[in-house]
Design an enzyme around this catalytic site. Structure first.
Site, short mmCIF file in Angstrom:
data_model
loop_
_atom_site.label_atom_id
_atom_site.label_comp_id
_atom_site.label_asym_id
_atom_site.label_seq_id
_atom_site.Cartn_x
_atom_site.Cartn_y
_atom_site.Cartn_z
N GLU A 1 25.96 171.76 14.23
CA GLU A 1 24.91 172.76 14.43
C GLU A 1 24.49 173.35 13.08
O GLU A 1 25.32 173.91 12.34
CB GLU A 1 25.43 173.88 15.34
CG GLU A 1 25.80 173.36 16.73
CD GLU A 1 26.69 174.34 17.50
OE1 GLU A 1 26.83 175.49 17.06
OE2 GLU A 1 27.26 173.92 18.52
N GLU B 1 29.23 171.89 21.54
CA GLU B 1 30.42 171.46 20.80
C GLU B 1 31.07 170.24 21.43
O GLU B 1 31.56 169.34 20.74
CB GLU B 1 31.42 172.61 20.70
CG GLU B 1 31.05 173.71 19.71
CD GLU B 1 29.98 174.65 20.23
OE1 GLU B 1 29.64 174.56 21.43
OE2 GLU B 1 29.46 175.46 19.44
N PHE C 1 34.67 178.64 18.95
CA PHE C 1 33.81 177.81 19.79
C PHE C 1 34.43 176.46 20.11
O PHE C 1 33.93 175.72 20.96
CB PHE C 1 32.45 177.58 19.11
CG PHE C 1 31.69 178.83 18.76
CD1 PHE C 1 32.03 180.06 19.31
CD2 PHE C 1 30.62 178.78 17.87
CE1 PHE C 1 31.33 181.21 18.98
CE2 PHE C 1 29.92 179.92 17.54
CZ PHE C 1 30.27 181.14 18.09
N HIS D 1 34.95 185.74 17.43
CA HIS D 1 34.72 185.11 16.12
C HIS D 1 35.89 185.38 15.18
O HIS D 1 35.72 185.33 13.96
CB HIS D 1 33.44 185.66 15.47
CG HIS D 1 32.18 185.34 16.22
ND1 HIS D 1 31.84 185.94 17.40
CD2 HIS D 1 31.18 184.47 15.94
CE1 HIS D 1 30.68 185.47 17.82
NE2 HIS D 1 30.26 184.58 16.96
#
Length: 331
Positions: free
Chosen positions: A33, A63, A89, A132
């Site tokens: 990405e 993903e 992710f 995150h």
């Protein structure tokens, strides 16, 4: 063109390893990405698309599809290097990684290989939210068939990524976002090391500190603080969790009799538990005190920097752990 010896930041070292890979292996591909036209969300793939064209391309936000496509390409003779933007992710792609990528050699009786490198970054940073900030290396080090490395400095960011790309086995490189600005001078034209190998980065006689990723730097700070108080700490950067290079750890514990394992992940089920178990199994009669462990408490990592500072381990926690085991009466 970089000079044979250069001073690079950690993120620039990752970028340089990509340039080396695409120049060395005609079959190498880079995708993920925002890695091509936007030059990578953190700059790791800056300039690659301009230099190598369609061998570097952007993918949809998927993903699982990124990993699955990389596995298929690897099995058909390509050498893909893919990026998962945030380590958190990677959970979306777990079936592809655990059930497909890691099983490739096993289910084909060695007939298929998967020279596939997955890069991601993980760990805390100020303001990053709970989705995150995780440190997930134990998930993957638990899985046979995967190689797992966590570079703690710019030189290793370059060398370990080259080792991963050169390998014919699927390899996961987990960088730490907070290390990206760190810089160091090192040679770019040395031989590619085989995967594996820990490194003693500070000699000591009183206690062994084992760490990886960001906690290596924090452990060196702790060792310096301890040295000012007359305590000599040996620091080992584990570097690769799979394959695990345990022999230098055992040799160090044989000399010092005490060990603290330090990582940023949650303590429960973290890879530090594996090191503690191996020490208990193989070094029990060398120990003068229980094994010390340092890690985050079993809570989600908060976004607020002031709260992160409470739960994310740093040098002070390592010093405190060393103090605890030094207070144990010698056996």
């Amino acid at each position: 063109m970089l000079e044979p010896v250069a001073t690079l930041r950690y993120i620039q070292a990752v970028n340089a390893a990509h340039f080396w890979a695409l120049a060395t292996y005609p079959e190498a591909l880079v995708f993920g990405e925002d890695v091509a036209l936007p030059n990578g969300p953190f700059g790791a793939t800056k300039g690659l698309h301009d230099a190598f064209g369609t061998r570097v391309f952007d993918t949809p936000i998927s993903e699982s599809a990124i990993v699955g496509a990389a596995l298929g390409a690897a099995m058909r003779g390509r050498r893909p290097i893919i990026e998962i933007m945030y380590g958190d992710f990677i959970a979306v792609a777990m079936d592809q990684i655990i059930n497909q990528v890691a099983n490739t050699r096993y289910v084909s009786r060695g007939g298929w290989r998967a020279p596939l490198t997955i890069r991601t970054q993980q760990g805390n940073s100020p303001g990053a939210c709970a989705q995150h900030s995780q440190s997930l290396e134990a998930w993957f080090a638990h899985t046979p068939g995967l190689r797992v490395g966590l570079p703690s400095n710019p030189r290793d960011a370059y060398e370990m990524l080259r080792s991963a790309i050169a390998s014919d086995d699927p390899t996961l490189i987990m960088e730490h976002r907070l290390l990206y600005p760190d810089s160091a001078q090192f040679a770019l034209d040395g031989p590619v090391e085989p995967i594996g190998g820990s490194r003693v980065i500070r000699d000591g006689r009183d206690v062994t500190i084992v760490a990886w990723s960001r906690m290596v730097g924090e452990s060196l700070k702790a060792a310096q603080t301890l040295a000012e108080r007359g305590v000599s700490a040996e620091v080992i950067d584990l570097r690769w969790l799979s394959p695990l290079d345990f022999a230098p750890v055992a040799a160090s514990v044989h000399r010092t009799g005490r060990i603290v394992v330090a990582h940023e992940a949650n303590v429960t089920g973290g890879f530090g538990a594996e090191i503690a178990a191996r020490v208990a199994d193989e070094c029990f009669w060398d120990l003068d005190a229980p094994v010390g462990r340092v890690g985050a408490p079993d809570v989600r990592i908060p976004a607020a920097p002031v709260l992160q500072a409470v739960v994310v381990p740093a040098a002070g926690a390592v010093v405190a752990a060393v103090d605890r085991i030094l207070a144990e009466p010698k056996r």
